[in-house]
Scaffold this motif. Structure first.
Motif, PDB file in Angstrom:
ATOM      1  N   ILE A 122       3.106   5.737  -6.622  1.00 51.94           N
ATOM      2  CA  ILE A 122       2.994   5.695  -8.079  1.00 51.94           C
ATOM      3  C   ILE A 122       2.357   6.998  -8.543  1.00 51.94           C
ATOM      4  O   ILE A 122       1.250   7.350  -8.130  1.00 51.94           O
ATOM      5  N   GLY A 123       3.076   7.732  -9.378  1.00 50.26           N
ATOM      6  CA  GLY A 123       2.648   9.070  -9.766  1.00 50.26           C
ATOM      7  C   GLY A 123       1.724   9.088 -10.966  1.00 50.26           C
ATOM      8  O   GLY A 123       1.255   8.053 -11.455  1.00 50.26           O
ATOM      9  N   ALA A 124       1.466  10.293 -11.457  1.00 52.56           N
ATOM     10  CA  ALA A 124       0.503  10.497 -12.540  1.00 52.56           C
ATOM     11  C   ALA A 124       0.923   9.805 -13.828  1.00 52.56           C
ATOM     12  O   ALA A 124       0.084   9.449 -14.654  1.00 52.56           O
ATOM     13  N   HIS A 125       2.222   9.609 -14.025  1.00 56.53           N
ATOM     14  CA  HIS A 125       2.703   8.970 -15.251  1.00 56.53           C
ATOM     15  C   HIS A 125       2.809   7.458 -15.117  1.00 56.53           C
ATOM     16  O   HIS A 125       3.342   6.787 -16.001  1.00 56.53           O
ATOM     17  N   GLY A 126       2.336   6.917 -14.001  1.00 62.53           N
ATOM     18  CA  GLY A 126       2.298   5.470 -13.847  1.00 62.53           C
ATOM     19  C   GLY A 126       3.583   4.833 -13.398  1.00 62.53           C
ATOM     20  O   GLY A 126       3.710   3.607 -13.414  1.00 62.53           O
ATOM     21  N   LEU A 127       4.572   5.628 -12.956  1.00 63.01           N
ATOM     22  CA  LEU A 127       5.841   5.104 -12.470  1.00 63.01           C
ATOM     23  C   LEU A 127       6.038   5.505 -11.015  1.00 63.01           C
ATOM     24  O   LEU A 127       5.414   6.443 -10.518  1.00 63.01           O
ATOM     25  N   VAL A 128       6.929   4.790 -10.337  1.00 65.29           N
ATOM     26  CA  VAL A 128       7.181   5.043  -8.923  1.00 65.29           C
ATOM     27  C   VAL A 128       8.188   6.196  -8.805  1.00 65.29           C
ATOM     28  O   VAL A 128       9.180   6.258  -9.520  1.00 65.29           O
ATOM     29  N   GLY A 129       7.932   7.068  -7.870  1.00 69.34           N
ATOM     30  CA  GLY A 129       8.881   8.152  -7.657  1.00 69.34           C
ATOM     31  C   GLY A 129       8.191   9.406  -7.141  1.00 69.34           C
ATOM     32  O   GLY A 129       7.042   9.360  -6.704  1.00 69.34           O
ATOM     33  N   ALA A 189       0.839  -1.206   0.000  1.00 69.13           N
ATOM     34  CA  ALA A 189       0.000   0.000   0.000  1.00 69.13           C
ATOM     35  C   ALA A 189       0.870   1.250   0.000  1.00 69.13           C
ATOM     36  O   ALA A 189       0.574   2.232  -0.689  1.00 69.13           O
ATOM     37  N   PHE A 190       1.955   1.241   0.777  1.00 70.72           N
ATOM     38  CA  PHE A 190       2.894   2.364   0.778  1.00 70.72           C
ATOM     39  C   PHE A 190       3.474   2.582  -0.617  1.00 70.72           C
ATOM     40  O   PHE A 190       3.560   3.717  -1.107  1.00 70.72           O
ATOM     41  N   LEU A 191       3.874   1.485  -1.285  1.00 72.25           N
ATOM     42  CA  LEU A 191       4.460   1.610  -2.621  1.00 72.25           C
ATOM     43  C   LEU A 191       3.423   2.088  -3.635  1.00 72.25           C
ATOM     44  O   LEU A 191       3.732   2.896  -4.523  1.00 72.25           O
ATOM     45  N   ALA A 192       2.187   1.595  -3.512  1.00 69.95           N
ATOM     46  CA  ALA A 192       1.136   2.004  -4.449  1.00 69.95           C
ATOM     47  C   ALA A 192       0.878   3.505  -4.353  1.00 69.95           C
ATOM     48  O   ALA A 192       0.601   4.172  -5.364  1.00 69.95           O
ATOM     49  N   GLU A 193       0.974   4.056  -3.136  1.00 72.00           N
ATOM     50  CA  GLU A 193       0.770   5.499  -2.967  1.00 72.00           C
ATOM     51  C   GLU A 193       1.862   6.314  -3.642  1.00 72.00           C
ATOM     52  O   GLU A 193       1.671   7.500  -3.917  1.00 72.00           O
ATOM     53  N   LEU A 220      11.375  -3.035  -9.750  1.00 66.13           N
ATOM     54  CA  LEU A 220      11.415  -3.751  -8.473  1.00 66.13           C
ATOM     55  C   LEU A 220      10.046  -3.751  -7.800  1.00 66.13           C
ATOM     56  O   LEU A 220       9.623  -4.772  -7.226  1.00 66.13           O
ATOM     57  N   VAL A 221       9.350  -2.637  -7.863  1.00 71.85           N
ATOM     58  CA  VAL A 221       8.018  -2.572  -7.263  1.00 71.85           C
ATOM     59  C   VAL A 221       7.053  -3.488  -8.009  1.00 71.85           C
ATOM     60  O   VAL A 221       6.215  -4.171  -7.394  1.00 71.85           O
TER      61      VAL A 221
END
Length: 760
Positions: free
Chosen positions: A467-474, A461-465, A509-510
């Motif tokens: 995920i930005g507007a462009h669909g990538l983590v960061g 859930a932490f990682l899913a939060e 990795l995510v």
């Protein structure tokens, strides 16, 4: 309260509080050692006292002055009426209170209790000394016949008001802080300092009492075996003369010096001979000073990771000396076996497995010389070593549980433990999820999987939060995490991956973590289809935004808005291959790049990154290239005399500087678990044994011999060993009862049940 002597009268409001703070001792810059202590005196008829104790170190890790727990706890000593009572270090390192019943140690009349905590060496993190504070917490409920329950405690009461049982309470008035400015200096008093708990990091949780995860971790504590290594006979050492002792291999333990006369000696431990011969003061493996007032034995209370030691006679008279090492290691007998037509690979397998065992103590450490911490990336890297080469997953399970117990309220897992910490390493959160799933797959331990599943849910859930507007983590620039991935020894604190904005490797990795979490949920009877969908979306967005437009293009390291870097790294290509990103032609280009020593991709210098490269080459069917890399990297360390594998290594680097780290001589650890991960890789890919269901009830056998004429070995499973031999003359497979395997051999697929089988 008449039964308590030696304290100042309590403040009136203290009787309405049930919360007491630790007292804190603050070291000065350049301080070598720090000690904090307090004393209580009880005068009463026989009574009981239930006490809770804790000691912790704090250091300023945040630019705004917030405090984090130091990686190592101070040494805590509780003495009752002259008897020193054992305090479990495993609890202190986790920031937990230690509960003890003092009734058996107390008697009628005067009772003396003292609590002291000390750093005899300034603690470090990644080899850098920390300006540290010590917190000492002691709280005891004293039962005196015919009198109300009373509380004694260190420190002064916080301003926090709690609705708790009203108890008479008093605080210690004998608080002392002492420091040493050098190793040889005397203890000298310095003012004590008080730190309010609200000023400390909320993750510190001092004192804290362990919950179910910690109790499960301690249910089956690891056993340790001890052995004395004595490679020399008694030697007469003249004044100012020194001798060099070679213990023959990398060991972990305590030096012991026996002298026939009173004397003063300097001991210099070293993982390398050059480190041992360097008698200048060092941050890691510091010099030891042994002063013997008479003939006898001095035993170093600090453990060392060493192969070599130098002993110098600092006295004015000759002395007969004998130097030994009381070594210890986890009591595990490896069940795996690996042999092949290239003896070098067999030696690499054995050395790698030994490396991981030397790094396993109360939990799986990154290395026994420096840090000695539970880093989640290091832990994930060695899962297959415990499962497929050692055959005992209990130390891995304990480490997983200890890491899970440090989870933060937002669902993130600190990258390092087992002490409470707020150091979130972005890529180590998905690594924990992957490690939990791999443990379950190798062990079949669904009870532990169910225990870990809530932790996994919160982490995902932490990682899913994120995920930005462009669909990538960061992005990488988030202020509350650190994107680590790997480090480059050629550039202090550098990374072989170019990191800005949305880092492609982090998103990959995510995605793998979501797949691992979905598998864990399925094995425990819980659906998690949404996690699989999220994994597919992440992979699709990486392919859309990070794959170069060329049909043979690579995956770039990062994108940000409409910007896409031209930088590409081995780490990113290896992950892309492992997750199956891109078309067959694109994956072929990635494998070509990984198989080439030079070229567009920069070098990888850690065993962590190199194992990932080898895994990708095997996964892509490039066995000869994978074995060539194993020989060059791990064989290169053996050629330079390694008996355990190093934290980092560059075959092309000058030998004069290869052990330097961040500008410090001999900073590189010569025994580092992540470089031992290659033993699991050889078992999984050359012997070709991989689990296909939890507990290895179903297996896939798919050997990749590359340029080898033959390979054979035993791979442990919960059902018993899988024995295989693969050669040009055919194959032999022996499966234990309760296991079946799908065998891929010479272009054919065969299903085998328990028993012995011969294949053409």
């Amino acid at each position: 309260m008449d039964a308590v002597r030696g304290w100042e009268p309590p403040e009136p409001e203290a009787r309405f509080a049930d919360h007491w703070d630790a007292c804190w001792a603050l070291s000065e810059p350049g301080c070598h050692a720090l000690l904090a202590r307090t004393r209580f005196t009880l005068e009463s008829p026989p009574h009981a006292a239930r006490a809770w104790l804790c000691a912790a170190g704090l250091w300023t890790a945040h630019p705004l002055g917030f405090l984090s727990a130091a990686a190592q706890p101070p040494l805590l000593l509780l003495t009752v009426n002259g008897v020193a009572l054992d305090v479990p270090q495993r609890l202190l390192v986790r920031g937990e209170t230690f509960e003890i019943d003092l009734a058996s140690e107390l008697h009628g009349g005067m009772n003396d209790l003292s609590v002291e905590a000390a750093y005899h060496d300034t603690p470090t993190i990644v080899g850098l000394a920390l300006p540290v504070q010590i917190g000492v917490f002691c709280q005891a409920d004293v039962e005196v016949p015919g009198q109300p329950l009373a509380r004694i405690a260190t420190g002064r009461r916080a301003s926090l008001q709690r609705v708790m049982p009203m108890r008479p309470a008093v605080a210690s008035s004998t608080w002392e802080v002492l420091l040493k400015r050098t190793a040889e200096a005397r203890w000298e008093p310095t003012p004590g300092h008080f730190v309010h708990p609200l000023a400390a990091s909320p993750q510190l949780r001092l004192p804290r009492r362990g919950g179910r995860l910690e109790r499960e971790a301690d249910r089956d504590l690891p056993h340790v075996r001890h052995r004395r290594h004595q490679p020399m006979a008694v030697r007469r050492l003249a004044p100012k003369e020194h001798l060099v002792v070679d213990f023959g291999e990398e060991l972990v333990g305590h030096l012991a010096l026996t002298a026939g006369d009173a004397g003063r000696f300097t001991l210099s431990p070293g993982e390398s001979e050059a480190e041992a011969r360097d008698l200048d003061d060092r941050t890691e493996n510091p010099l030891r000073i042994a002063a013997l007032p008479a003939a006898g034995t001095w035993r170093d209370p600090r453990r060392s990771a060493l192969r070599w030691a130098v002993l110098r006679n600092d006295g004015d008279a000759p002395a007969d000396v004998l130097l030994a090492l009381d070594a210890f290691e986890i009591d595990v007998t490896p069940a795996g076996r690996f042999a092949c037509s290239d003896p070098l690979l067999g030696e690499i397998y054995t050395t790698a497995r030994r490396t991981v065992l030397r790094c396993t103590h109360d939990y799986v450490e990154d290395g026994p010389k420096r840090d000695r911490l539970l880093w989640l990336g290091d832990l994930a890297a060695v899962a297959d070593v415990f499962g497929l080469a050692i055959g005992d997953l209990r130390p891995f399970r304990r480490s997983l549980l200890l890491a899970a117990a440090t989870q933060l309220r937002n669902g993130a897992l600190p990258g390092v433990g087992p002490h409470p910490s707020d150091l979130v390493v972005a890529d180590y959160v998905p690594q924990f999820v992957r490690a939990a799933a791999r443990y379950t797959e190798l062990s079949g331990d669904l009870d532990t999987a169910r225990l870990l599943l809530p932790v996994v849910r919160r982490a995902l859930a932490f990682l899913a939060e994120r995920i930005g507007a462009h669909g990538l983590v960061g992005p990488e620039e988030e202020t509350d995490w650190w994107v680590f991935l790997d480090w480059d020894r050629r550039e202090p604190f550098g990374c072989p991956v170019d990191k800005q904005g949305q880092v492609a490797a982090l998103s990959l990795l995510v995605a793998e973590a979501f797949r691992a979490g979905a598998a864990l949920a399925a094995w425990t009877g819980t659906g998690a289809a949404a996690w699989l969908e999220q994994a597919d979306l992440l992979r699709a967005h990486v392919a859309e935004r990070c794959l170069e437009d060329d049909p043979r293009g690579l995956v770039v390291d990062w994108v940000r808005g409409g910007e896409r870097t031209a930088a590409a790294s081995r780490y990113t290509q290896a992950l892309a291959v492992l997750v199956g990103l891109g078309s067959p032609l694109q994956r072929s280009a990635m494998l070509d790049a990984l198989a080439t020593a030079g070229g567009r991709l920069g070098p990888t210098t850690t065993g962590y990154g190199q194992t990932l490269n080898v895994e990708a080459l095997f996964r892509g069917g490039r066995a000869e290239a994978a074995l060539a890399l194993v020989r060059r990297y791990w064989g290169g360390m053996l050629a330079r005399g390694a008996t355990t594998f190093w934290e980092s290594f560059d075959p092309d680097e000058d030998r004069a500087t290869e052990l330097d780290l961040y500008g410090r001589r001999y900073g590189v650890s010569l025994c580092h678990g992540w470089s031992g991960a290659i033993a699991g890789t050889l078992a999984a890919h050359v012997l070709g044994v991989a689990p296909a269901a939890p507990g290895c009830a179903r297996l896939v056998l798919a050997p990749q011999l590359g340029d080898l004429a033959w390979a054979e070995g035993d791979v442990p499973t919960p059902h018993g060993p899988v024995r295989v031999r693969w050669s040009a003359d055919g194959a032999r497979v022996e499966l234990p009862a309760g296991a079946e395997a799908t065998v891929h051999w010479r272009g054919h697929e065969t299903t085998l049940g328990p028993g012995r089988h011969a294949l053409d």
